[in-house]
Design a protein around this motif. Structure first.
Motif, PDB file in Angstrom:
ATOM      1  N   ALA A 166       0.359  -1.071  12.215  1.00  0.00           N
ATOM      2  CA  ALA A 166       0.477  -0.300  10.978  1.00  0.00           C
ATOM      3  C   ALA A 166       1.487   0.825  11.168  1.00  0.00           C
ATOM      4  O   ALA A 166       1.818   1.214  12.291  1.00  0.00           O
ATOM      5  N   GLN A 221       1.756  -0.151   6.218  1.00  0.00           N
ATOM      6  CA  GLN A 221       0.307  -0.295   6.244  1.00  0.00           C
ATOM      7  C   GLN A 221      -0.090  -1.673   5.686  1.00  0.00           C
ATOM      8  O   GLN A 221       0.598  -2.205   4.811  1.00  0.00           O
ATOM      9  N   PRO A 222      -1.187  -2.237   6.163  1.00  0.00           N
ATOM     10  CA  PRO A 222      -1.593  -3.572   5.690  1.00  0.00           C
ATOM     11  C   PRO A 222      -1.844  -3.642   4.183  1.00  0.00           C
ATOM     12  O   PRO A 222      -1.565  -4.664   3.553  1.00  0.00           O
ATOM     13  N   GLY A 223      -2.322  -2.555   3.608  1.00  0.00           N
ATOM     14  CA  GLY A 223      -2.551  -2.545   2.160  1.00  0.00           C
ATOM     15  C   GLY A 223      -1.269  -2.705   1.359  1.00  0.00           C
ATOM     16  O   GLY A 223      -1.276  -3.281   0.263  1.00  0.00           O
ATOM     17  N   VAL A 224      -0.158  -2.208   1.907  1.00  0.00           N
ATOM     18  CA  VAL A 224       1.141  -2.352   1.245  1.00  0.00           C
ATOM     19  C   VAL A 224       1.533  -3.826   1.207  1.00  0.00           C
ATOM     20  O   VAL A 224       1.939  -4.356   0.165  1.00  0.00           O
ATOM     21  N   TRP A 225       1.389  -4.515   2.353  1.00  0.00           N
ATOM     22  CA  TRP A 225       1.707  -5.942   2.400  1.00  0.00           C
ATOM     23  C   TRP A 225       0.805  -6.733   1.469  1.00  0.00           C
ATOM     24  O   TRP A 225       1.267  -7.645   0.768  1.00  0.00           O
ATOM     25  N   ALA A 226      -0.477  -6.399   1.444  1.00  0.00           N
ATOM     26  CA  ALA A 226      -1.419  -7.122   0.575  1.00  0.00           C
ATOM     27  C   ALA A 226      -1.022  -6.962  -0.891  1.00  0.00           C
ATOM     28  O   ALA A 226      -1.083  -7.925  -1.669  1.00  0.00           O
ATOM     29  N   ARG A 227      -0.614  -5.759  -1.268  1.00  0.00           N
ATOM     30  CA  ARG A 227      -0.217  -5.514  -2.657  1.00  0.00           C
ATOM     31  C   ARG A 227       1.039  -6.292  -3.018  1.00  0.00           C
ATOM     32  O   ARG A 227       1.130  -6.904  -4.092  1.00  0.00           O
ATOM     33  N   PRO A 258      -7.042 -11.298  -0.161  1.00  0.00           N
ATOM     34  CA  PRO A 258      -6.623 -10.772   1.145  1.00  0.00           C
ATOM     35  C   PRO A 258      -7.816 -10.259   1.953  1.00  0.00           C
ATOM     36  O   PRO A 258      -8.765  -9.705   1.402  1.00  0.00           O
ATOM     37  N   LYS A 259      -7.770 -10.502   3.245  1.00  0.00           N
ATOM     38  CA  LYS A 259      -8.784  -9.970   4.163  1.00  0.00           C
ATOM     39  C   LYS A 259      -8.044  -9.174   5.224  1.00  0.00           C
ATOM     40  O   LYS A 259      -7.188  -9.700   5.919  1.00  0.00           O
ATOM     41  N   ILE A 260      -8.372  -7.890   5.323  1.00  0.00           N
ATOM     42  CA  ILE A 260      -7.698  -7.012   6.275  1.00  0.00           C
ATOM     43  C   ILE A 260      -8.661  -6.676   7.403  1.00  0.00           C
ATOM     44  O   ILE A 260      -9.767  -6.205   7.176  1.00  0.00           O
ATOM     45  N   TRP A 271      -8.851  -4.889  11.432  1.00  0.00           N
ATOM     46  CA  TRP A 271      -8.166  -4.057  12.424  1.00  0.00           C
ATOM     47  C   TRP A 271      -8.495  -4.608  13.801  1.00  0.00           C
ATOM     48  O   TRP A 271      -9.644  -4.696  14.195  1.00  0.00           O
TER      49      TRP A 271
END
Length: 199
Positions: free
Chosen positions: A141, A166-172, A182-184, A186
């Motif tokens: 991240a 950040q992973p949330g950016v890629w998911a969006r 999406p499943k994030i 760590w």
């Protein structure tokens, strides 16, 4: 350990009989693991003209010689140049998502053109997948505990954190081109053993 990391990376995904594309697959370590777990066909995409090393190629050839029964092929094209006659069941991007376009990745949230570049590439990757296929993205991240304290990360001092997101950016962004559910997760710091999992 490597075994625990591999199981974590492919958790809840049955590789048996599947076709897998390993984008930025390096020396093919994850590609050969997938083949060993029953993947029917694996393409390891490691562009020789974009940072792929002779050492990675040599290691791939050694693994290929050691496991000749594994249906793993090396393709040295960029993802932007890649096409396939048949879609894949799984696409893996392990530590390669930011290398699609490092400059665009750095400015992803501040530059609409950078966002559009990644959106276009993710649309192309989506077209390489069967309906209901899986995209696995694994990367560090942009932010971390030490960074927030204004310190250099002692666990990974060479990583250029500003070249990640950040992973949330890629998911969006992926959701914008049709990826769903999406499943994030760590990932633990495996080299620190149980302490790394707790941390």
């Amino acid at each position: 350990t490597a075994g625990r990391e591999l199981r974590y990376l492919f958790q809840d995904i049955d590789l048996a009989g599947k076709r897998l594309l390993d984008i930025g697959g390096g020396d093919g370590f994850y590609s050969f693991y997938a083949a060993g777990m029953g993947a029917r066909e694996v393409v390891c995409l490691e562009p020789s003209d974009a940072g792929g090393s002779d050492e990675a190629l040599s290691t791939f050839q050694k693994m290929k010689a050691r496991f000749p029964q594994a249906n793993v092929t090396l393709d040295t094209r960029l993802i932007q140049q890649f096409s396939a006659a048949q879609p894949f069941d799984i696409v893996l991007m392990h530590a390669s998502i930011n290398h699609i376009d490092e400059e665009a990745c750095i400015h992803l949230l501040a530059d609409r053109a950078a966002w559009a570049k990644y959106r276009e590439q993710f649309t192309a990757i989506s077209a390489l997948l069967v309906k209901g296929g899986f995209l696995i993205v694994s990367d560090c991240a942009r932010q971390n505990f030490f960074d927030r304290l204004g310190m250099q990360n002692p666990l990974c001092p060479t990583i250029e954190w500003h070249k990640h997101q950040q992973p949330g950016v890629w998911a969006r962004l992926l959701a914008e081109v049709g990826f769903q559910d999406p499943k994030i997760h760590w990932e633990p710091v495996y080299r620190l053993g149980k302490a790394g999992e707790i941390l």
